[in-house]
Design an enzyme around this catalytic site. Sequence first.
Site, short mmCIF file in Angstrom:
data_model
loop_
_atom_site.label_atom_id
_atom_site.label_comp_id
_atom_site.label_asym_id
_atom_site.label_seq_id
_atom_site.Cartn_x
_atom_site.Cartn_y
_atom_site.Cartn_z
N HIS A 128 -1.64 -12.50 -6.06
CA HIS A 128 -2.42 -12.46 -7.29
C HIS A 128 -2.05 -11.18 -8.07
CE1 HIS A 128 -4.96 -15.74 -5.90
NE2 HIS A 128 -5.02 -15.12 -4.73
N ARG A 182 4.94 0.28 5.08
CA ARG A 182 6.00 1.25 4.79
C ARG A 182 7.19 0.94 5.70
NH1 ARG A 182 5.66 7.05 7.19
NH2 ARG A 182 7.87 6.53 7.19
N LYS A 196 1.27 4.12 11.95
CA LYS A 196 1.81 5.46 12.18
C LYS A 196 2.74 5.43 13.39
CE LYS A 196 -2.19 6.87 14.97
NZ LYS A 196 -3.28 7.87 15.11
N ARG A 199 5.81 6.60 19.14
CA ARG A 199 6.85 7.32 19.88
C ARG A 199 8.20 6.72 19.52
NH1 ARG A 199 8.85 4.46 24.29
NH2 ARG A 199 7.61 2.67 24.96
#
Length: 202
Positions: A128, A182, A196, A199
Site C-alpha cells: 500500500h 537491513r 541485530k 555472532r
Amino acid sequence: MFYLIKFFKVLYSLIVLFIGYLKLFLYKLQYINREVTWGKNMSVHGNIFFRCKGKAIFGDNIVWTNLNRFNPVGLAKNCSIYVEKGGQLFVGSNSGFSGVSIVCHSKIEIGEYCNFGGNTFIWDTDFHPLNYLDRRIHDKSKIYSNPIVIGNDVFVGANSTILKGVTIGDRAIIGCGSVVSRDIPSDEVWAGNPIKLIRKIT
C-alpha cells in the site's frame, strides 16, 4: 480401531499429496506459453498457491511443504507465490520452503541450497502507499517496491519476515521470528526485531 484411524490418516495425506502434484501439473499447463520456467524434480507436499503475471524461474529439486505431517513446526498456511506484472522471481536449486509467502512486485532472487522455516514471508513491496491520502484512493503508482537478493546456503528461521530492498549474504542464518529490514553480511547469524548481529560464523 487404532489401525483404521491410522489408515484413514495415511489415506488423507496421500490424497492431499495427489491434489498438490495435480495442481502443480495444472499450473505448468496454465503457464506453458508464459515466462515461467520449471526445474526438474520439484516436490510439493500439499496444496500450493501460484499466480504469475511477470517472470518466474525455478531451479531443480525444490521442495514446497504445506502439511504439518511433513513439518511439525505448526504451519499457519500453505505456500503461496505471487509475481506481479513486471516482477521477476528466481529460485535456486535444492532449496526448501515450508508455508512460505513470496510476493514479488519488483525482483526477488533466492540462491541455491536455501532453507526457509515455517511461515516465513518474503515481500519486496509495501503493498500500500505510505502516504495516507494515497492510501485512501489506493494509488498503485505510489506503492514502493525494491528488489530482494538472498544468497546461497542461507537458513531463515520460522516466522521470519524479509522486507523489500534487503540483501542476505551467502551462508547467513536468520533466527526465528526475525524482521529482516537491513542487509545481512555473509557468514553471520542475525536475529530479532529489530534484527541485530548475534555472532559471526567461523
